[in-house]
Design a protein around this motif. Structure first.
Motif, PDB file in Angstrom:
ATOM      1  N   PHE A  24     -14.414   3.045 -21.860  1.00  0.00           N
ATOM      2  CA  PHE A  24     -14.578   4.115 -22.838  1.00  0.00           C
ATOM      3  C   PHE A  24     -13.254   4.424 -23.516  1.00  0.00           C
ATOM      4  O   PHE A  24     -13.171   4.592 -24.735  1.00  0.00           O
ATOM      5  CB  PHE A  24     -15.133   5.366 -22.146  1.00  0.00           C
ATOM      6  CG  PHE A  24     -15.315   6.540 -23.072  1.00  0.00           C
ATOM      7  CD1 PHE A  24     -16.465   6.652 -23.840  1.00  0.00           C
ATOM      8  CD2 PHE A  24     -14.344   7.514 -23.178  1.00  0.00           C
ATOM      9  CE1 PHE A  24     -16.638   7.726 -24.690  1.00  0.00           C
ATOM     10  CE2 PHE A  24     -14.503   8.577 -24.040  1.00  0.00           C
ATOM     11  CZ  PHE A  24     -15.651   8.695 -24.797  1.00  0.00           C
ATOM     12  N   TYR A  25     -12.201   4.505 -22.706  1.00  0.00           N
ATOM     13  CA  TYR A  25     -10.873   4.769 -23.266  1.00  0.00           C
ATOM     14  C   TYR A  25     -10.494   3.692 -24.261  1.00  0.00           C
ATOM     15  O   TYR A  25      -9.937   3.946 -25.318  1.00  0.00           O
ATOM     16  CB  TYR A  25      -9.848   4.841 -22.130  1.00  0.00           C
ATOM     17  CG  TYR A  25      -8.441   5.134 -22.576  1.00  0.00           C
ATOM     18  CD1 TYR A  25      -7.992   6.435 -22.707  1.00  0.00           C
ATOM     19  CD2 TYR A  25      -7.550   4.096 -22.859  1.00  0.00           C
ATOM     20  CE1 TYR A  25      -6.700   6.713 -23.111  1.00  0.00           C
ATOM     21  CE2 TYR A  25      -6.263   4.354 -23.267  1.00  0.00           C
ATOM     22  CZ  TYR A  25      -5.845   5.673 -23.384  1.00  0.00           C
ATOM     23  OH  TYR A  25      -4.567   5.926 -23.795  1.00  0.00           O
ATOM     24  N   TYR A  26     -10.832   2.463 -23.911  1.00  0.00           N
ATOM     25  CA  TYR A  26     -10.528   1.332 -24.781  1.00  0.00           C
ATOM     26  C   TYR A  26     -11.260   1.475 -26.111  1.00  0.00           C
ATOM     27  O   TYR A  26     -10.695   1.269 -27.186  1.00  0.00           O
ATOM     28  CB  TYR A  26     -10.936   0.036 -24.085  1.00  0.00           C
ATOM     29  CG  TYR A  26     -10.691  -1.208 -24.913  1.00  0.00           C
ATOM     30  CD1 TYR A  26      -9.456  -1.843 -24.877  1.00  0.00           C
ATOM     31  CD2 TYR A  26     -11.689  -1.732 -25.725  1.00  0.00           C
ATOM     32  CE1 TYR A  26      -9.224  -2.977 -25.625  1.00  0.00           C
ATOM     33  CE2 TYR A  26     -11.464  -2.858 -26.485  1.00  0.00           C
ATOM     34  CZ  TYR A  26     -10.235  -3.483 -26.431  1.00  0.00           C
ATOM     35  OH  TYR A  26     -10.021  -4.599 -27.182  1.00  0.00           O
ATOM     36  N   GLN A  27     -12.556   1.838 -26.055  1.00  0.00           N
ATOM     37  CA  GLN A  27     -13.354   1.966 -27.271  1.00  0.00           C
ATOM     38  C   GLN A  27     -12.770   3.027 -28.197  1.00  0.00           C
ATOM     39  O   GLN A  27     -12.711   2.856 -29.407  1.00  0.00           O
ATOM     40  CB  GLN A  27     -14.794   2.335 -26.902  1.00  0.00           C
ATOM     41  CG  GLN A  27     -15.561   1.194 -26.265  1.00  0.00           C
ATOM     42  CD  GLN A  27     -16.070   0.226 -27.302  1.00  0.00           C
ATOM     43  OE1 GLN A  27     -15.286  -0.449 -27.950  1.00  0.00           O
ATOM     44  NE2 GLN A  27     -17.370   0.172 -27.460  1.00  0.00           N
ATOM     45  N   ALA A  28     -12.353   4.147 -27.589  1.00  0.00           N
ATOM     46  CA  ALA A  28     -11.897   5.275 -28.391  1.00  0.00           C
ATOM     47  C   ALA A  28     -10.476   5.109 -28.910  1.00  0.00           C
ATOM     48  O   ALA A  28     -10.070   5.785 -29.847  1.00  0.00           O
ATOM     49  CB  ALA A  28     -11.984   6.557 -27.561  1.00  0.00           C
ATOM     50  N   GLY A  31      -4.502   6.925 -18.358  1.00  0.00           N
ATOM     51  CA  GLY A  31      -3.927   8.057 -19.062  1.00  0.00           C
ATOM     52  C   GLY A  31      -2.938   8.860 -18.238  1.00  0.00           C
ATOM     53  O   GLY A  31      -2.474   9.907 -18.684  1.00  0.00           O
ATOM     54  N   HIS A  32      -2.560   8.370 -17.049  1.00  0.00           N
ATOM     55  CA  HIS A  32      -1.674   9.140 -16.175  1.00  0.00           C
ATOM     56  C   HIS A  32      -0.324   8.475 -15.932  1.00  0.00           C
ATOM     57  O   HIS A  32       0.486   8.989 -15.154  1.00  0.00           O
ATOM     58  CB  HIS A  32      -2.356   9.394 -14.834  1.00  0.00           C
ATOM     59  CG  HIS A  32      -3.556  10.278 -14.931  1.00  0.00           C
ATOM     60  ND1 HIS A  32      -3.500  11.561 -15.401  1.00  0.00           N
ATOM     61  CD2 HIS A  32      -4.864  10.042 -14.648  1.00  0.00           C
ATOM     62  CE1 HIS A  32      -4.707  12.106 -15.385  1.00  0.00           C
ATOM     63  NE2 HIS A  32      -5.555  11.183 -14.935  1.00  0.00           N
ATOM     64  N   HIS A  63     -17.307  -4.941  -7.557  1.00  0.00           N
ATOM     65  CA  HIS A  63     -15.940  -4.995  -8.074  1.00  0.00           C
ATOM     66  C   HIS A  63     -15.334  -3.600  -8.085  1.00  0.00           C
ATOM     67  O   HIS A  63     -16.014  -2.634  -8.390  1.00  0.00           O
ATOM     68  CB  HIS A  63     -15.944  -5.568  -9.489  1.00  0.00           C
ATOM     69  CG  HIS A  63     -14.563  -5.668 -10.077  1.00  0.00           C
ATOM     70  ND1 HIS A  63     -13.606  -6.509  -9.556  1.00  0.00           N
ATOM     71  CD2 HIS A  63     -13.989  -5.022 -11.109  1.00  0.00           C
ATOM     72  CE1 HIS A  63     -12.505  -6.391 -10.271  1.00  0.00           C
ATOM     73  NE2 HIS A  63     -12.708  -5.486 -11.210  1.00  0.00           N
ATOM     74  N   ILE A  64     -14.071  -3.466  -7.756  1.00  0.00           N
ATOM     75  CA  ILE A  64     -13.426  -2.166  -7.713  1.00  0.00           C
ATOM     76  C   ILE A  64     -12.358  -2.118  -8.792  1.00  0.00           C
ATOM     77  O   ILE A  64     -11.265  -2.641  -8.611  1.00  0.00           O
ATOM     78  CB  ILE A  64     -12.754  -1.920  -6.347  1.00  0.00           C
ATOM     79  CG1 ILE A  64     -13.753  -2.161  -5.221  1.00  0.00           C
ATOM     80  CG2 ILE A  64     -12.199  -0.513  -6.270  1.00  0.00           C
ATOM     81  CD1 ILE A  64     -13.132  -2.073  -3.847  1.00  0.00           C
ATOM     82  N   PRO A  65     -12.623  -1.532  -9.953  1.00  0.00           N
ATOM     83  CA  PRO A  65     -11.617  -1.455 -10.996  1.00  0.00           C
ATOM     84  C   PRO A  65     -10.586  -0.378 -10.695  1.00  0.00           C
ATOM     85  O   PRO A  65     -10.720   0.376  -9.734  1.00  0.00           O
ATOM     86  CB  PRO A  65     -12.430  -1.084 -12.245  1.00  0.00           C
ATOM     87  CG  PRO A  65     -13.585  -0.322 -11.703  1.00  0.00           C
ATOM     88  CD  PRO A  65     -13.885  -0.913 -10.341  1.00  0.00           C
ATOM     89  N   LEU A  66      -9.560  -0.289 -11.515  1.00  0.00           N
ATOM     90  CA  LEU A  66      -8.504   0.680 -11.328  1.00  0.00           C
ATOM     91  C   LEU A  66      -8.832   1.970 -12.056  1.00  0.00           C
ATOM     92  O   LEU A  66      -9.110   1.955 -13.242  1.00  0.00           O
ATOM     93  CB  LEU A  66      -7.181   0.133 -11.895  1.00  0.00           C
ATOM     94  CG  LEU A  66      -6.415  -0.782 -10.976  1.00  0.00           C
ATOM     95  CD1 LEU A  66      -5.305  -1.452 -11.746  1.00  0.00           C
ATOM     96  CD2 LEU A  66      -5.829  -0.009  -9.820  1.00  0.00           C
ATOM     97  N   TRP A  67      -8.765   3.111 -11.358  1.00  0.00           N
ATOM     98  CA  TRP A  67      -8.864   4.402 -11.996  1.00  0.00           C
ATOM     99  C   TRP A  67      -8.266   5.439 -11.058  1.00  0.00           C
ATOM    100  O   TRP A  67      -8.138   5.219  -9.865  1.00  0.00           O
ATOM    101  CB  TRP A  67     -10.318   4.790 -12.338  1.00  0.00           C
ATOM    102  CG  TRP A  67     -11.266   4.561 -11.231  1.00  0.00           C
ATOM    103  CD1 TRP A  67     -11.294   5.178 -10.005  1.00  0.00           C
ATOM    104  CD2 TRP A  67     -12.319   3.600 -11.205  1.00  0.00           C
ATOM    105  NE1 TRP A  67     -12.289   4.678  -9.247  1.00  0.00           N
ATOM    106  CE2 TRP A  67     -12.939   3.724  -9.944  1.00  0.00           C
ATOM    107  CE3 TRP A  67     -12.817   2.683 -12.127  1.00  0.00           C
ATOM    108  CZ2 TRP A  67     -14.019   2.945  -9.593  1.00  0.00           C
ATOM    109  CZ3 TRP A  67     -13.885   1.930 -11.771  1.00  0.00           C
ATOM    110  CH2 TRP A  67     -14.472   2.050 -10.523  1.00  0.00           C
TER     111      TRP A  67
END
Length: 367
Positions: A83-87, A351-352, A61-65
């Motif tokens: 990780f961003y979601y957790q924080a 975050g961009h 699977h290719i997620p978005l980043w």
């Protein structure tokens, strides 16, 4: 969609129950997240692939980043920013995108016959929908249309036109059994019987072609001043007027491409980029080039402008940029069946970029 992908999707959209949440959080706790400070971009991608491979059944699977990340930021944007979601969970839950809904595009098109009649193809029933001088047009069970030669008196100059609006796509079977998948905001013009010596069509927008082999009648696709000539093959042409280049990607067979003083032969896996009549050849990821046909968005180091043009066509929305335009490049994939907010949310989690939806307008700004 694999089970781990479904579970992560539910987790990121607050749809997982307690047991499912515990499973995902155990995955996260077990991950070995390296410090990538000082690594170059290629090394970061290797580390990111290693993180992804730790998830059960998720390797393909290719997620978005974003492709580029600051050296001080570890590659912990696991599977669309876990990780961003957790924080930042409380902040994300208040994201205004969650309350906005714009549905994806659908199967639909307008067929214009040689006598000027226009037929809305999503509004007619299965079966015969038109007949012109030896040509029958039928609405198929899967929602497309098919042409059939039923006599010898068909007019050689009968031009038909198939047009998709923004938010529509359509499948067409020509009388030689060639198939054409037309993407949103596109137009295909062709002779109803294709022609006795040359099968010739004109494309504006994007289409995927699977051409039936005919040694005596080459198939030619015209886009602007570019011509792609084939006998029997499968290829994709992206020739939108608002894109700076025409991209022709060969899946199987061979094609000859010509424009003004440039010409090239493509072999499977190659892509021709035509910029104002100058053609260059490169190796292509064919799955990315044809992802739209399988109802996916696929981004390979694309700018936010390129991505938003794709979104604008499929969701029939306007895009307005507020202030500084995000400069990062993005890569990944997401389903075209999703509501537009579900497509934008992973982009925002990098975050961009930030998005705001009002009616059918999406406002974009740098984060």
């Amino acid at each position: 969609m694999k089970s781990s992908e479904k579970l992560l999707h539910k987790y990121l959209n607050d749809e997982a129950d307690a047991a499912e949440r515990e499973i995902v959080e155990q995955w996260y706790d077990a991950l070995e997240v390296p410090d990538v400070s000082g690594l170059n971009d290629q090394q970061k991608l290797v580390q990111l692939a290693a993180i992804r491979s730790q998830l059960p059944g998720y390797a393909k699977h290719i997620p978005l980043w974003p492709r580029w990340m600051a050296a001080a930021v570890a590659i912990v944007v696991l599977v669309v920013g876990l990780f961003y979601y957790q924080a930042n969970r409380s902040q994300i839950s208040e994201n205004p995108l969650s309350a906005q809904h714009i549905k994806p595009g659908k199967t639909g098109a307008t067929l214009t016959l040689s006598d000027g009649r226009k037929i809305r193809l999503d509004e007619v029933a299965e079966g015969e929908i038109a007949k012109e001088a030896g040509i029958r047009v039928t609405k198929t069970a899967d929602g497309g249309i098919a042409y059939e030669i039923i006599g010898h008196d068909f007019g050689k100059g009968q031009l038909n036109k198939l047009t998709t609006a923004r938010g529509e796509s359509f499948e067409l079977t020509l009388p030689d059994k060639s198939k054409v998948w037309l993407n949103a905001a596109s137009e295909l013009t062709y002779q109803a019987a294709l022609g006795a010596d040359t099968r010739r069509v004109r494309l504006t927008g994007e289409a995927y072609f699977k051409i039936a082999r005919d040694e005596k009648r080459p198939f030619i696709v015209e886009s602007g001043s570019q011509q792609v000539e084939v006998l029997g093959t499968a290829f994709n042409v992206n020739a939108y007027a608002d894109e700076p280049v025409i991209r022709t990607t060969l899946i199987e067979g061979s094609v000859k491409l010509a424009d003004r003083n440039s010409s090239a032969m493509l072999v499977p896996g190659q892509q021709a980029t035509n910029r104002n009549g100058t053609v260059s050849i490169s190796t292509a990821n064919t799955a990315l080039a044809t992802a739209w046909k399988d109802n996916n968005f696929a981004f390979d180091r694309l700018s936010i402008g390129q991505i938003m043009r794709m979104i604008s066509r499929w969701y029939n929305v306007e895009v307005v940029y507020e202030g500084k335009v995000p400069s990062e490049l993005f890569w990944g994939s997401v389903s075209r069946f999703n509501d537009v907010s579900e497509v934008l949310r992973p982009l925002e989690k990098t975050g961009h970029a930030r998005f705001r939806i009002e009616g059918r307008t999406i406002y974009v700004r740098d984060n």
